[in-house]
Write a protein that holds these residues in place. Sequence first.
Motif, PDB file in Angstrom:
ATOM      1  N   SER A  62      -9.929   5.894  -3.542  1.00 52.39           N
ATOM      2  CA  SER A  62     -11.331   5.717  -3.109  1.00 52.39           C
ATOM      3  C   SER A  62     -12.274   6.595  -3.373  1.00 52.39           C
ATOM      4  O   SER A  62     -13.500   6.254  -3.402  1.00 52.39           O
ATOM      5  CB  SER A  62     -11.230   5.503  -1.497  1.00 52.39           C
ATOM      6  OG  SER A  62     -10.875   6.518  -0.861  1.00 52.39           O
ATOM      7  N   SER A 121       0.766  -1.338   0.125  1.00 59.19           N
ATOM      8  CA  SER A 121       0.031   0.096   0.126  1.00 59.19           C
ATOM      9  C   SER A 121       1.006   1.284  -0.055  1.00 59.19           C
ATOM     10  O   SER A 121       0.237   2.149  -0.638  1.00 59.19           O
ATOM     11  CB  SER A 121      -0.936   0.017   1.168  1.00 59.19           C
ATOM     12  OG  SER A 121      -0.411  -0.502   2.436  1.00 59.19           O
ATOM     13  N   THR A 159      -5.612  -0.438  -8.936  1.00 59.72           N
ATOM     14  CA  THR A 159      -5.455   0.532  -7.879  1.00 59.72           C
ATOM     15  C   THR A 159      -6.049   1.986  -8.351  1.00 59.72           C
ATOM     16  O   THR A 159      -6.141   2.165  -9.513  1.00 59.72           O
ATOM     17  CB  THR A 159      -4.237   0.886  -7.513  1.00 59.72           C
ATOM     18  OG1 THR A 159      -3.379   1.645  -8.676  1.00 59.72           O
ATOM     19  CG2 THR A 159      -3.293  -0.372  -6.975  1.00 59.72           C
ATOM     20  N   ARG A 165      -8.352  -4.264  -0.796  1.00 59.07           N
ATOM     21  CA  ARG A 165      -7.764  -3.563   0.319  1.00 59.07           C
ATOM     22  C   ARG A 165      -7.860  -2.031   0.211  1.00 59.07           C
ATOM     23  O   ARG A 165      -7.618  -1.318  -0.754  1.00 59.07           O
ATOM     24  CB  ARG A 165      -6.231  -3.848   0.588  1.00 59.07           C
ATOM     25  CG  ARG A 165      -6.011  -5.450   0.577  1.00 59.07           C
ATOM     26  CD  ARG A 165      -4.460  -5.739   0.396  1.00 59.07           C
ATOM     27  NE  ARG A 165      -4.160  -7.037   0.179  1.00 59.07           N
ATOM     28  CZ  ARG A 165      -3.034  -7.698  -0.204  1.00 59.07           C
ATOM     29  NH1 ARG A 165      -2.012  -6.859  -0.386  1.00 59.07           N
ATOM     30  NH2 ARG A 165      -2.922  -8.918  -0.164  1.00 59.07           N
ATOM     31  N   GLU A 166      -7.834  -1.213   1.453  1.00 59.09           N
ATOM     32  CA  GLU A 166      -7.933   0.121   1.378  1.00 59.09           C
ATOM     33  C   GLU A 166      -7.105   0.570   2.380  1.00 59.09           C
ATOM     34  O   GLU A 166      -6.937   0.093   3.633  1.00 59.09           O
ATOM     35  CB  GLU A 166      -9.514   0.740   1.822  1.00 59.09           C
ATOM     36  CG  GLU A 166      -9.365   2.386   1.579  1.00 59.09           C
ATOM     37  CD  GLU A 166     -10.990   2.513   1.835  1.00 59.09           C
ATOM     38  OE1 GLU A 166     -11.090   3.872   1.718  1.00 59.09           O
ATOM     39  OE2 GLU A 166     -11.674   1.952   2.263  1.00 59.09           O
ATOM     40  N   ASP A 167      -6.166   1.467   1.909  1.00 58.72           N
ATOM     41  CA  ASP A 167      -5.390   2.099   2.877  1.00 58.72           C
ATOM     42  C   ASP A 167      -5.030   3.566   2.570  1.00 58.72           C
ATOM     43  O   ASP A 167      -4.523   3.891   1.428  1.00 58.72           O
ATOM     44  CB  ASP A 167      -3.900   1.157   2.994  1.00 58.72           C
ATOM     45  CG  ASP A 167      -2.835   2.102   3.836  1.00 58.72           C
ATOM     46  OD1 ASP A 167      -3.198   1.845   5.223  1.00 58.72           O
ATOM     47  OD2 ASP A 167      -1.877   2.288   3.684  1.00 58.72           O
ATOM     48  N   LEU A 220      -7.389   2.124  -2.988  1.00 68.24           N
ATOM     49  CA  LEU A 220      -7.729   1.101  -2.965  1.00 68.24           C
ATOM     50  C   LEU A 220      -7.281   0.321  -3.963  1.00 68.24           C
ATOM     51  O   LEU A 220      -6.700   0.580  -4.887  1.00 68.24           O
ATOM     52  CB  LEU A 220      -9.194   1.019  -3.668  1.00 68.24           C
ATOM     53  CG  LEU A 220     -10.684   1.488  -2.717  1.00 68.24           C
ATOM     54  CD1 LEU A 220     -11.827   2.040  -3.340  1.00 68.24           C
ATOM     55  CD2 LEU A 220     -10.848   0.378  -1.796  1.00 68.24           C
ATOM     56  N   ALA A 255     -17.953   2.574  -0.468  1.00 72.98           N
ATOM     57  CA  ALA A 255     -16.682   1.502  -0.549  1.00 72.98           C
ATOM     58  C   ALA A 255     -17.245  -0.027  -0.353  1.00 72.98           C
ATOM     59  O   ALA A 255     -16.532  -0.969  -1.037  1.00 72.98           O
ATOM     60  CB  ALA A 255     -15.753   1.969   0.398  1.00 72.98           C
TER      61      ALA A 255
END
Length: 253
Positions: A144, A2, A141, A167-169, A173, A151
């Motif tokens: 978001s 990420s 990627t 995954r989200e960080d 996304l 989401a």
Amino acid sequence: MSGHSKWANIKHKKARSDEKKGKVFTKIAKEIIIAARDGGGDPDNNPRLKALIQKAKGVNMPNENILRAIKRGTGEIEGGNIEEVTYEGYGPGGVALMLSIVTDNRNRTAADIRHLFSKHGGNLGEAGCVSWMFRKKGLLTLNSEDIGMDADEFMLIAIEAGAEDVREDSGVLEVITSPEDFSTVKEQLENYGIRFDSAQVAMVPETIVDVNDLETAKKVLKLVDILEDHDDVQEVYANFSIPDDIMEKVQLQ
């Protein structure tokens, strides 16, 4: 991944100079030559070539450049012999790095890459020294804020489309797929009007190194930047994660 993905997204949104754009075209052309050579010049029967053509069009690469690269790959146009190799090593802070290389002179490229690692606090290693930390996956990627939906709804749609994980960080996304399902998942999500900042089959790390020190973060990002800028380096895969506050400080300097 990420931390590295966020850095890649930041760079993706920056305006590229004509010189940079030309370098991007050259790198994609090399990939297209390899793909056409190995799988034929028909994108409908060559998923890798099809994905690369989409990638080329995504950066506004002229059609004649794309067609010329395909013809070089299929032998319709003569060109120098090029080969794919992978280099592995460690950067500052013990960060693992894998480099996808396309070169017409392996010895020259190896010397260049070894020099860059050494000069910027890293070490070029032997084959296999870090590859065990990565798995080949489809990686999509985007920010978001750009999904145009909730989401949770996006994650559900992605999983139903065949994604293995979402995954989200820090506002980024990542949609993870198997290499085989990459094109299908991408196309199904694009049918919802979603556009990705990056989309590729990549080496995704399974082991993450947290870089919480500003000076180490600066050195890691400097090394990655310089490696990515080398003419023969197609992709740099890394396993670092940098906290938002550190990343913001790096950007300000």
